[in-house]
Design an enzyme around this catalytic site. Sequence first.
Site, mmCIF file in Angstrom:
data_model
loop_
_atom_site.group_PDB
_atom_site.id
_atom_site.type_symbol
_atom_site.label_atom_id
_atom_site.label_comp_id
_atom_site.label_asym_id
_atom_site.label_seq_id
_atom_site.Cartn_x
_atom_site.Cartn_y
_atom_site.Cartn_z
ATOM 1 N N HIS A 94 0.864 -1.180 0.000
ATOM 2 C CA HIS A 94 0.000 0.000 0.000
ATOM 3 C C HIS A 94 0.895 1.223 0.000
ATOM 4 O O HIS A 94 1.954 1.246 0.639
ATOM 5 C CB HIS A 94 -0.916 0.009 1.221
ATOM 6 N N ASP A 119 -2.647 9.947 3.720
ATOM 7 C CA ASP A 119 -3.030 8.881 2.794
ATOM 8 C C ASP A 119 -4.286 9.314 2.044
ATOM 9 O O ASP A 119 -5.344 9.503 2.651
ATOM 10 C CB ASP A 119 -3.284 7.587 3.567
ATOM 11 N N ASP A 136 -0.555 -6.910 15.008
ATOM 12 C CA ASP A 136 -0.477 -8.369 15.078
ATOM 13 C C ASP A 136 -1.618 -8.978 14.274
ATOM 14 O O ASP A 136 -2.744 -8.472 14.285
ATOM 15 C CB ASP A 136 -0.561 -8.850 16.533
ATOM 16 N N GLU A 171 9.493 -3.096 20.538
ATOM 17 C CA GLU A 171 8.425 -3.318 19.555
ATOM 18 C C GLU A 171 7.183 -3.893 20.226
ATOM 19 O O GLU A 171 6.054 -3.493 19.931
ATOM 20 C CB GLU A 171 8.934 -4.253 18.452
#
Length: 830
Positions: free
Chosen positions: A465, A489, A531, A584
């Site tokens: 994307h 975007d 996730d 992270e």
Amino acid sequence: MSYDRFGGIYSYPGYGYGYGNRYGSSSRYGSNYYNRWGSSGDGNSYTSPYNRNYRYGRRRRRPNYWERNRPWYNNYRRYRNTRSPSPAREETRPPPPPPEVPEVPEVPEDELAKELFVKDVDLHIGMNAKKHRTDEYTCTQGKDAELIVRRGDKVKMTITFDRPYNKEKNDLKLCFSLGPSPKANKGTLALFEIDESGKEKFGLDKWGANLTSRDDAKSEITVMVSIPANCIIGEWSFFVRTISEGKSEDGKPKEIIGKDFQLEDDITILFNPWCKDDPVYMSDGELLEEYVLNENGSVWRGSYNTLSPKPWNYGQFETDILDASLSLIRLGFGDKLKPMSDPVKVSRMIAKMVNANNDNGVLIGRWGKDYSGGEVPWSWVGSLKILRKWIKDGPVKYGQCWVFACVATTVCRALGIPCRTVTNFESAHDTNGSNTVETYFKPGSGGFLEKDEHHRENDSIWNFHVWNEVWMARNDLQEFTEHGWQVIDATPQESSDGYMQCGPCPVRAIKNGVCTVNYDCGFIFTEVNGDEIHWITYPDGSEERKRIIKDSVGKNISTRKPGEQTERLDVTNEYKYKEGSKEERIAVMKAHETARFPNPDTYANVEKVKPIKFDLILRDDVMIGSIMPIKLVAKNEASRERTITKGEIIVSQAAYTGHTGKDILKEEFGPVTLKAGEEKIFEARLHPDKYLDYLVELANIAIVAEAQIEPIGGRDDEEEFYMKRASRFRRPDLKIEGPKTAKVGDVAKFTVILENPLDKPLTGCKISMESVGFDDFDLKDVNNIKPKEVWKMEFPLKTVKAARHSAVYFSFECEEIPDISGYSIIKISA
């Protein structure tokens, strides 16, 4: 709305980042909307937004929007030599309210001799444009040159009078105005005197002018006009007013206000990334050369293991492009001009208006098989034809994510906002605000779980994307106030504040999972670091979490390396910490806790550790028409034997948005027993006769590997492995041979070369081009290309303007292989 398994014609569902539908929309373009002009949003029928002229200056003495009722913008384009005469039309609007500028009283005939007349104002367009780094805009060149400057800097002007200017007896006022009803308290009117001492300094938010020199022999003075660093961008009208000493009828002293000298053309003011007081300031001059001044670019596409650049012509300095960019944001803001001083609001508006889902913006999106009535998205190689077509006809058919992003780059750079085009591979699309990527499965008849296609909250993972990063300070935020990259975007995915818009959002906030930061941080975080959660839905309506995949989203986040046409700059580390690191995981959990609609069962218990490790290996260099080998590697990491009872590798046709279609290959294996530490490779080979007739759009395929592992110690629950990967076949590139230099007026010859990699002919062949500096041509038919033939064709192109960053971009289309392109760099001198 419905779509077939492959996708057919489908839209992005809206779910509630605003007021959109939560689970979908009846509009095939992503939203069932009706804008303020009565548009149905399909690009076919609407009341033209250009019944209102969103350009406020006096350029070419054109009428303002309340004086006209004409469709679209082609009847009042910037350049006189390209404008057709317009037939007279009845006025349909009342006259505007008078601006807040003091009226000039009539001067009696006997006092005219005492009045000081302005004969001319020299804007020193060449010098000012070079100083403000706007000299590459086509409209600053030639005999009809117009002045374009950047705010936060000074502009040199020379004013010529009918007699020498006397500092003791004469005063001057300068006036800048914007809009149909300019007001000082709205930031749209500035009326100020010239400082004749030449010493006064003007601050961040103050207009002013200093007298720098005078030449009595020529009856002229030179002034430096200071433009505030926070002024509204746009086309400003400008006039000079003289004030002279005189006497009234009874002999008393009296001020005589002269007739205003109005410039025929307006002065365009843009953002200034070279000014420290402008929020778009960027200190690195080399990066500004790339992110503001470079008209050439590339956008990365494909899959994370088969990524490649597509060349793109941004062309932000070309004819009509600045007009289109200013008109686009005015169309979005309407009568509210003050927000056009704020790059945060302007960049958000660009994200909203580049797509046509609201307010008749530039591009209509289409993801599917039917592109009738427009151009297929991959045929575009630049922004110029798109923006010019929008100016002339309204919303343009069709675009996909990279087209939206590249057009947004053009608009941002044209307005002075540093911008780059960024591609995220394995990009997630969160449809329910959970900040995770949720996929729902159900028990299947073949023993393996099957995707629950009709579950309302199925998310998707796109092969790639594309969005934009814009550089600016976020003074509207408390936590992130320094300069930095912000994501916007323009692709219409999910609604935000009731519109198809996204960003700007600080990249640093995304990296740290701070999803409460404006704008749309949670949605963007999930795209790069959410996730992947697999759920099982049972017939009784209950749901069970099956697995969490922590490293499937956000790979090889890429942009063009500055100054290098086809070299990639990996910016993954700017968006996320190292996969699996403590930092992270902290960011992921913070994003989960601050999600709009978190699922409390997502991280409710600890997952089981799988004793067999699987890895799906795909080659990234397979040319279309060749055999693609696929390998599944299984390694037993347990201390005892384990048995794979059965497994399979399935290859399906796919769109790059993650939607899959027909299965084109299935290879089964098992049972297989692996000793402790043993590794086994399972292979499949995809032959051309299996896939050539089923490839769509960008030649993508989806590969799914599944396996069931025999339970240990009499447990009744089998362990299951599932992995999905995207890949695509490489397409041949167009090789372009041409000169490296040319002069304006020359005819440069370019040879286009294409090698057919297939054992069958290429049919329905067409070629088009776009450039900086050449006389472009539209789509042309060319002959079919025989199997394995090397095709060549020469194209003579006339140079029409000088440019530092010159290039020519070719796009080739045929029935068998879509999206073939190439480019050639050339320097054109005057």
